[in-house]
Structures are given as structure tokens and as C-alpha cells.
Design a protein around this motif. Structure first.
Motif, mmCIF file in Angstrom:
data_model
loop_
_atom_site.group_PDB
_atom_site.id
_atom_site.type_symbol
_atom_site.label_atom_id
_atom_site.label_comp_id
_atom_site.label_asym_id
_atom_site.label_seq_id
_atom_site.Cartn_x
_atom_site.Cartn_y
_atom_site.Cartn_z
ATOM 1 N N VAL A 5 5.261 -3.573 1.032
ATOM 2 C CA VAL A 5 3.938 -2.935 1.078
ATOM 3 C C VAL A 5 2.852 -3.792 0.433
ATOM 4 O O VAL A 5 1.775 -3.981 1.030
ATOM 5 N N PRO A 6 3.044 -4.348 -0.770
ATOM 6 C CA PRO A 6 1.970 -5.167 -1.359
ATOM 7 C C PRO A 6 1.603 -6.379 -0.505
ATOM 8 O O PRO A 6 0.450 -6.825 -0.522
ATOM 9 N N LEU A 7 2.557 -6.904 0.246
ATOM 10 C CA LEU A 7 2.310 -8.097 1.055
ATOM 11 C C LEU A 7 1.581 -7.771 2.354
ATOM 12 O O LEU A 7 1.166 -8.678 3.075
ATOM 13 N N LEU A 8 1.422 -6.488 2.657
ATOM 14 C CA LEU A 8 0.728 -6.070 3.877
ATOM 15 C C LEU A 8 -0.753 -5.814 3.637
ATOM 16 O O LEU A 8 -1.479 -5.499 4.587
ATOM 17 N N GLN A 9 -1.207 -5.944 2.395
ATOM 18 C CA GLN A 9 -2.622 -5.720 2.113
ATOM 19 C C GLN A 9 -3.460 -6.737 2.880
ATOM 20 O O GLN A 9 -3.161 -7.917 2.906
ATOM 21 N N GLY A 10 -4.504 -6.249 3.520
ATOM 22 C CA GLY A 10 -5.308 -7.092 4.391
ATOM 23 C C GLY A 10 -4.900 -6.973 5.845
ATOM 24 O O GLY A 10 -5.706 -7.257 6.741
ATOM 25 N N SER A 11 -3.660 -6.542 6.060
ATOM 26 C CA SER A 11 -3.196 -6.327 7.432
ATOM 27 C C SER A 11 -3.214 -4.852 7.822
ATOM 28 O O SER A 11 -3.331 -4.521 9.000
ATOM 29 N N ALA A 12 -3.074 -3.989 6.830
ATOM 30 C CA ALA A 12 -2.997 -2.553 7.113
ATOM 31 C C ALA A 12 -3.386 -1.762 5.874
ATOM 32 O O ALA A 12 -3.218 -2.232 4.742
ATOM 33 N N ARG A 13 -3.918 -0.574 6.095
ATOM 34 C CA ARG A 13 -4.104 0.392 5.005
ATOM 35 C C ARG A 13 -2.919 1.342 5.054
ATOM 36 O O ARG A 13 -2.659 1.944 6.085
ATOM 37 N N ILE A 14 -2.246 1.482 3.937
ATOM 38 C CA ILE A 14 -0.962 2.161 3.947
ATOM 39 C C ILE A 14 -0.953 3.379 3.032
ATOM 40 O O ILE A 14 -1.403 3.313 1.887
ATOM 41 N N TRP A 15 -0.415 4.473 3.567
ATOM 42 C CA TRP A 15 -0.109 5.658 2.769
ATOM 43 C C TRP A 15 1.399 5.842 2.791
ATOM 44 O O TRP A 15 2.023 5.771 3.858
ATOM 45 N N VAL A 16 1.988 6.065 1.645
ATOM 46 C CA VAL A 16 3.430 6.245 1.532
ATOM 47 C C VAL A 16 3.708 7.673 1.070
ATOM 48 O O VAL A 16 3.236 8.098 0.000
ATOM 49 N N PHE A 17 4.464 8.420 1.875
ATOM 50 C CA PHE A 17 4.832 9.795 1.527
ATOM 51 C C PHE A 17 6.300 9.835 1.116
ATOM 52 O O PHE A 17 7.151 9.214 1.750
ATOM 53 N N GLY A 18 6.578 10.573 0.061
ATOM 54 C CA GLY A 18 7.956 10.685 -0.389
ATOM 55 C C GLY A 18 8.126 11.868 -1.317
ATOM 56 O O GLY A 18 7.186 12.627 -1.576
ATOM 57 N N ARG A 19 9.326 12.016 -1.828
ATOM 58 C CA ARG A 19 9.602 13.087 -2.783
ATOM 59 C C ARG A 19 9.272 12.615 -4.191
ATOM 60 O O ARG A 19 9.462 11.449 -4.530
ATOM 61 N N LYS A 20 8.819 13.530 -4.997
ATOM 62 C CA LYS A 20 8.439 13.211 -6.373
ATOM 63 C C LYS A 20 9.664 13.174 -7.279
ATOM 64 O O LYS A 20 10.453 14.106 -7.319
ATOM 65 N N GLY A 21 9.830 12.065 -7.971
ATOM 66 C CA GLY A 21 10.899 11.932 -8.945
ATOM 67 C C GLY A 21 10.383 12.216 -10.350
ATOM 68 O O GLY A 21 9.175 12.344 -10.582
ATOM 69 N N ARG A 22 11.308 12.307 -11.285
ATOM 70 C CA ARG A 22 10.939 12.589 -12.672
ATOM 71 C C ARG A 22 10.024 11.485 -13.214
ATOM 72 O O ARG A 22 10.317 10.297 -13.095
#
Length: 363
Positions: A9-26
């Protein structure tokens, strides 16, 4: 799967705007920005997670929905958002086979996707042989490794660092065989102990270092792990167990090794540990199974052993490596070159960015 997201994901900056959905951990925030990407996490609750994601996607209206390793979720989201391309990124065969899913159900979910990204040619052929209808949507994107340009394990400064680490552990002068990964039966860890019993007859300085636990990020034990420890106690001077080590600390353990072993009993889709060992300059002895054959070049960066003769061939390969420092160095350096040229996270990200550029842009 989480590591792929973390590294790519960090290496895709400039190529795409990214939202990551997941479950919340402690200890995790519900919403936060990391390396330019927005992470949104749901606290859980049966039946609420997927509708929550679907509502967020309706609000965002993304150009593409990419689901990691879960065919059912990809199918669900395509049904809810039929106008948006849904891609499924697969990392293993775990969720493609029983008991997790039946072949007919899997087919139903896979044909609803618009693209299926797999991490090896093996995984591509695995799906093609079962579902030829998927041929036009399957694409391979190999995974990668953090690459260190300098400070090679074979450079003078690398050897100094290695010797200091060996000294701190009280194992200087030993020939180290490293296993790194989960301690579960399909990884074949149990094969290493009979091999060691034979190996130390010729190489009395050999030491098997087992790094890992049964569960990610946990020291919880299992009956299988306890059996491994019992086997290790029969060779107390030749086996060292190291509990779970965080990923960012693993390179220093690889650098200790004279050889890395990957005795998997079942086909692995990719086998990231092989790349990690090679990047650290360590020759690999691995089972000739699944995607591993795309990583380890037999006789060049290590040895591939047949699963049906795994103990005998592990023993022979390790005897060759431990008995010949020049061979270890040559294979280690060749492994570094191969990992640097073909298996880096930047390569994974660049291939994915190229796929994103093919998407029609929304107004």
C-alpha cells in the motif's frame, strides 16, 4: 495477507488513493491514515461486518474493489455493487478448498469476480485446471521482500554483525540451520528432527534454530508444538526454539543461518520465507512443491527436495551445504541477486499499479 497490504500500500501512493477496510483488533483505531491510505476498521459483530463495508463503498464509489483472499466476500460485494469492478487477490489455497468451501460454491463465487490476482504460476494453474472458464481473468503478481542494498551477510561488516549476534546467543562456532514459520503439521517441521539426529553424526557443530509458534503473534502452544519440543529435548545441544519473532526483526535471524529449511508437506501458493532467506544471502533447502519451485532455483540458490523423499534428501542437501563454505557463499550470493532482481515489494506494487492504470477513470 496483512503483510502484503502493509508492504504494498505505501508503494502505491501516487498511483492510487486507497481505503482499507478490515476488522478492528485490540489497540487499533477505528479510523486512521497510514502512509497516505485511510484504514477503516469494524469492531465486529455477527452479520454486521459486510453490510458495514458495503455502505462505506456506496458512499465512496471507488473505481475498483479489491478483496484479499476471501472469495465469498468478493462475490457478496459484486452482488451489492454490480457496476464496480471487483478483484479478488488470492494468497493461498486455504480458502479455495475443503473444509472451507466446496468446489461448486467456489466456482459460483469466482465467476462473479472481474479479475483474480494470484501470487504464483502454481496457483494460476491450480485454478485453471479446475475452472477453465477463469482463464481470461487470472493474472500472476509475485510477492516480494524488503531489500537491503548494502550490508550483505557476506560483506565484512555483515560477518562482524553476524558473529556478534552468534556470540550474544552463545552459539558462536555453530553451523546454523534455520526454520522460520508457523509450527503446524502442514509445514513439515517434524521432519527436521530425525534429519538432525543423522546430520550431527557428520556435523557435530550443527544447530537447528526453530523460530516461530503455532499462531501469528502469539506464544500459545498446541499438542503438535509440544511434540516438537519433546523431539528437541532428545538433542538438547543441537536444537534451539525461539518463540514468535515480529516480522521486522526476522532479517537478523536469517543472517545467522548457514542454511534455511522449508520442509512443507503441502503445496504452498508462494512461500514468502524462501524469498526472505534468499534476500538475506542464505541458501535454501525446500520442498519441491507449489510456488516454491518459482522462487528457489535448484542447484543455484539452494536445493529442492522431493516431498516423497523429504528426510533423505534434506539430509543429503544439508550435508553438502554445511560441509562446503564456498558453496554456501556462492548460493547465498546468487539467492540475493535473484531476490533483488525478481522478488521485491516495489515490483509487486508496480505490477498492481499498472493494472489500476487500465481501469476506466470515473468522472
Amino acid at each position: 495477507m496483512e503483510r502484503v497490504v502493509e508492504k504494498v500500500v505505501p508503494l502505491l501512493q501516487g498511483s492510487a488513493r486507497i481505503w482499507v477496510f478490515g476488522r478492528k483488533g485490540r489497540g487499533q483505531a477505528r479510523v486512521e491514515s497510514i502512509e497516505g491510505a485511510v484504514f477503516m476498521r469494524h469492531p465486529g459483530g455477527k452479520g454486521r461486518y459486510l453490510p458495514w463495508i458495503s455502505r462505506r463503498l456506496s458512499a465512496l464509489g471507488p473505481d475498483v474493489i479489491q478483496v484479499e483472499n476471501r472469495p465469498r466476500i468478493a462475490s457478496y460485494l459484486k452482488k451489492k455493487h454490480p457496476r464496480i469492478p471487483v478483484w479478488l487477490s488470492l494468497h493461498s489455497v486455504t480458502f479455495l478448498s475443503r473444509p472451507n468451501i466446496t468446489p461448486s460454491e467456489l466456482r459460483r463465487h469466482l465467476i462473479r469476480t472481474d479479475r483474480i490476482i494470484v501470487n504464483s504460476e502454481f496457483l494460476k494453474q491450480y485454478l485453471l485446471s479446475r475452472y477453465p472458464i477463469l482463464a481470461d481473468r487470472l493474472v500472476v503478481n509475485h510477492l516480494g521482500v524488503d531489500w537491503v542494498e548494502d550490508g550483505s551477510r557476506w560483506a565484512p561488516e555483515g560477518e562482524i554483525r553476524r558473529q556478534l549476534q552468534l556470540q550474544s546467543l552463545g552459539i558462536q562456532g555453530r553451523k546454523v540451520i534455520l526454520y522460520a514459520g508457523r509450527l503446524i503439521p502442514i509445514k513439515g517441521v517434524h521432519h527436521l528432527f530425525p534429519v538432525m539426529q543423522s546430520l550431527i553424526e557428520t556435523e557435530p557443530d550443527a544447530l537447528l534454530v526453530v523460530v516461530g509458534s503455532a499462531f501469528y503473534g502469539s506464544h500459545r502452544t498446541t499438542p503438535y508444538v509440544r511434540r516438537l519440543h519433546q523431539a528437541g529435548k532428545k538433542m538438547p545441544n543441537h536444537v534451539l526454539f525461539v518463540p514468535y519473532v515480529p516480522y521486522n526483526e526476522m532479517r537478523r535471524w536469517f543472517e545467522l543461518a548457514d542454511a534455511a529449511v522449508v520442509p512443507s508437506e503441502r503445496n504452498e501458493a508462494f512461500g514468502l520465507v524462501n524469498v526472505e532467506a534468499m534476500a538475506a544471502g542464505v541458501p535454501v533447502v525446500a520442498a519441491k512443491a507449489g510456488g516454491i519451485t518459482e522462487i528457489v532455483e535448484d542447484g543455484v540458490t539452494g536445493y529442492l527436495v522431493r516431498p516423497e523423499a523429504i528426510q533423505a534428501e534434506l539430509l543429503l542437501s544439508l550435508l553438502q551445504l554445511l560441509g562446503n563454505k564456498e558453496l554456501r557463499e556462492r548460493m547465498g550470493k546468487d539467492g540475493m541477486l535473484r531476490a533483488g532482481a525478481r522478488f521485491r515489494w516495489i515490483h509487486t506494487a508496480e505490477r498492481l499499479a499498472a493494472m489500476y492504470r487500465e481501469l476506466p477513470r470515473k468522472m
